[in-house]
Write an enzyme that holds these catalytic residues in place. Structure first.
Site, PDB file in Angstrom:
ATOM      1  N   VAL A 157       0.822  -1.217   0.000  1.00  0.00           N
ATOM      2  CA  VAL A 157       0.000   0.000   0.000  1.00  0.00           C
ATOM      3  C   VAL A 157       0.857   1.269   0.000  1.00  0.00           C
ATOM      4  O   VAL A 157       0.312   2.368  -0.016  1.00  0.00           O
ATOM      5  CB  VAL A 157      -0.990   0.065   1.199  1.00  0.00           C
ATOM      6  CG1 VAL A 157      -1.867  -1.165   1.240  1.00  0.00           C
ATOM      7  CG2 VAL A 157      -0.271   0.284   2.510  1.00  0.00           C
ATOM      8  N   GLU A 158       2.178   1.116   0.017  1.00  0.00           N
ATOM      9  CA  GLU A 158       3.023   2.311  -0.012  1.00  0.00           C
ATOM     10  C   GLU A 158       3.741   2.392  -1.365  1.00  0.00           C
ATOM     11  O   GLU A 158       3.139   2.720  -2.360  1.00  0.00           O
ATOM     12  CB  GLU A 158       3.980   2.298   1.188  1.00  0.00           C
ATOM     13  CG  GLU A 158       3.180   2.304   2.510  1.00  0.00           C
ATOM     14  CD  GLU A 158       4.047   2.466   3.758  1.00  0.00           C
ATOM     15  OE1 GLU A 158       5.033   3.205   3.742  1.00  0.00           O
ATOM     16  OE2 GLU A 158       3.726   1.827   4.780  1.00  0.00           O
ATOM     17  N   MET A 159       5.009   1.988  -1.446  1.00  0.00           N
ATOM     18  CA  MET A 159       5.725   2.107  -2.710  1.00  0.00           C
ATOM     19  C   MET A 159       5.560   0.851  -3.580  1.00  0.00           C
ATOM     20  O   MET A 159       5.764   0.906  -4.794  1.00  0.00           O
ATOM     21  CB  MET A 159       7.187   2.432  -2.428  1.00  0.00           C
ATOM     22  CG  MET A 159       7.341   3.801  -1.743  1.00  0.00           C
ATOM     23  SD  MET A 159       8.976   4.091  -1.025  1.00  0.00           S
ATOM     24  CE  MET A 159       9.943   4.444  -2.488  1.00  0.00           C
TER      25      MET A 159
END
Lengths: 367, 367
Positions: A157-159
């Protein structure tokens, strides 16, 4: 922001010092009592004596990281990586997206926007002075900056870069092959995720904010804090905020249960996020979180692990009710927030790195 | 990248000069012919004489913008705005997201990722040296940087801030009220979208890349280009690339129809995007686009308004077929891309601005 009243990490002598301040009962803006020594140098005011037992000054230079010496080449590499969006699957999110050095090392979002506009589950903590935290992330699941740096790159859900892809991506950029070789001399294949984490850690360790008014006060400049800020410091000590918010980062040194005296409510403490418990599986850690630093706190709204409180005054009021069992007066909140304003240091001056260019064979962003 | 064979903007004398170069038939790496003058200074090689008629050096300092003087206060404000994600509805996208100064002033994406992960419709052009373009955007719909700056902030697929919200957001940040007042002294309400555009324009006008090997060559350093790069320059002139790619930005000075001799195919030229026609509604402008600059071209992949070609060699080959009616040989492509590599200048050194902090009353990001 969170204090666990029953966990006294501060040495009892310090608690005593705080109590003494309380019993003297004087306006913290006025130095109290006669000088304690007979030397020519005037004795520091009692508030400063107490403060020096509780807090430490932010240094001008970074601490050394065990097993990860900060060579100029490694710091330069870490800086490039910190600003390089190609570490994300989309090639559009970098460390600096959520830890913006122009915004107090945060993104000023409730929770961060990640890959494909997914939202993170907790508020992004500041990277500034983070090297001095006892652990990283709200739940302390990373022991240090080096361990932390491995998280967001590969978090879906981030990078959202698959773990094996990070070194593939970097190897595909000729300038990085050279930069890793310079930063990690003698290694046959220096371009690894582990080395990227080491380089990021030494760069991030350099992101300090020395010279806050409060630090100048700790160093002995009694005029660095206004009378109102000193009242706030006294209140901060006397009310017991210092049980959790102490040390070099005025926080960051321990875990504390959120809601000791009263629940802050589901918006601030959603039942689904048990905090430190998710790491330790120890029942008593449920709803404990790492106590956040208060340094640069006026720059890093919104507050709490949910990022649901935007007003520092409201955050302070919540702390009084939930952690201290004491509904703070407006005057106390005024003074406490004035003191917190004195915790903003000189922000790091960073020259934007020119990144090694991609070439025709460099892996391309995920569609 | 696009040449309109029938539109000869270069003076015919220049075309003649190019032909002369062709008829001499020499290796462009070797100076040809005797010195034309009898002074002590050796005459410049003919290739340089021709190049000087076609191209101009990037200066070290920005040009003055008409009606928009670049005071230090205004440039500083423009730099803050350029890096401030709070200008986007999400507070998560800034000018620098798509025009990353570490990546040649682009985002190295086919098309940019905007609000709620929407994709833009055309490749983000570089901001570097953009002040010298005849107009801004691929279709030239903005006359200059100042007009351009108003676009992405309010474009629903980019930063997505409603137009009235931009000054509301900025007025809600006390430090900006001061910064606008300093940049636009004497104005009763300086915090306007129009002034933000002016400030952004003067900052962006400062983003120049002087001192490319090709510029050093133009200034008279015959050794600044290798023999192979000079062969590429000769080829660039002789094949007619210079009909469109000329002037200070080696492009950026005119519009050209994409697919003069052969269609580059729907992937590179989707029928739904008629380019300049969407601005002028003139039939002959259909599928015309602003000729992009070739400066720093090795940093700014992927190429064309669609961003569908990642390899500069392939882009050059497409240009030969589509714009010149000439299938280029591998050796010609080698030489042309070598020459293009000499167009990378010194990238601007920018210190990341510390942004004015939000306060409790500052408008918050759109959810």
């Amino acid at each position: 922001m969170k204090c666990l009243a029953l966990t006294i990490l501060v040495a009892s002598s310090l608690a005593l010092a705080a109590c003494e301040r309380q019993t003297t009962g004087s306006d913290a803006g006025t130095p109290v009592g006669p000088p304690a020594t007979t030397t020519a140098t005037p004795a520091p005011e009692p508030l400063l004596v107490t403060a020096r037992q509780l807090f430490t000054v932010i240094p001008d230079t970074p601490p050394e990281l065990p097993g990860n010496a900060a060579t100029p080449e490694k710091v330069a590499l870490g800086k490039m990586l910190y600003f390089d969006p190609r570490l994300a699957a989309s090639h559009a999110i970098s460390c600096s997206s959520c830890h913006n050095l122009g915004l107090g090392g945060t993104d000023n979002e409730e929770t961060s926007i990640g890959h494909r506009w997914q939202r993170g589950t907790r508020n992004a903590p500041t990277v500034l002075n983070a090297v001095f935290n006892t652990a990283q992330f709200w739940d302390g699941r990373a022991a240090d900056l080096e361990a932390q740096a491995g998280g967001p790159m590969v978090n879906p859900v981030e990078m959202a870069s698959p773990e094996v892809h990070v070194p593939e991506q970097l190897r595909g950029i000729p300038g990085y092959r050279d930069a890793f070789a310079r930063a990690f001399p003698g290694e046959a294949d220096a371009v690894t995720l582990a080395n990227a984490q080491k380089a990021l850690a030494v760069f991030e360790a350099s992101l300090l904010t020395p010279n806050a008014p409060f630090d100048r006060y700790l160093k002995g400049d009694a005029s660095a804090l206004s009378a109102h800020e000193k009242t706030g410091l006294s209140t901060f000590i006397d009310k017991g905020c210092i049980r959790c918010h102490n040390g070099i980062n005025i926080g960051g040194g321990m875990y504390a249960k959120f809601g000791v005296f009263a629940s802050p409510g589901a918006a601030l403490l959603p039942p689904g996020d048990k905090g430190r418990f998710t790491v330790t599986k120890v029942d008593s850690d449920a709803y404990s979180f790492k106590v956040p630093t208060l340094r640069n706190i006026t720059l890093t709204a919104p507050y709490f692990h949910t990022g649901t409180v935007w007003d520092l005054r409201q955050a302070v009021a919540v702390m009084g009710d939930a952690q201290l069992g004491s509904t703070l007066t407006d005057a106390e909140i005024d003074a406490l927030t004035a003191f917190m304003g004195s915790l903003t240091g000189t922000q790091p001056v960073v020259t934007l790195p020119i990144l090694p260019p991609s070439v025709a064979t460099t892996p391309r962003p995920a569609p």
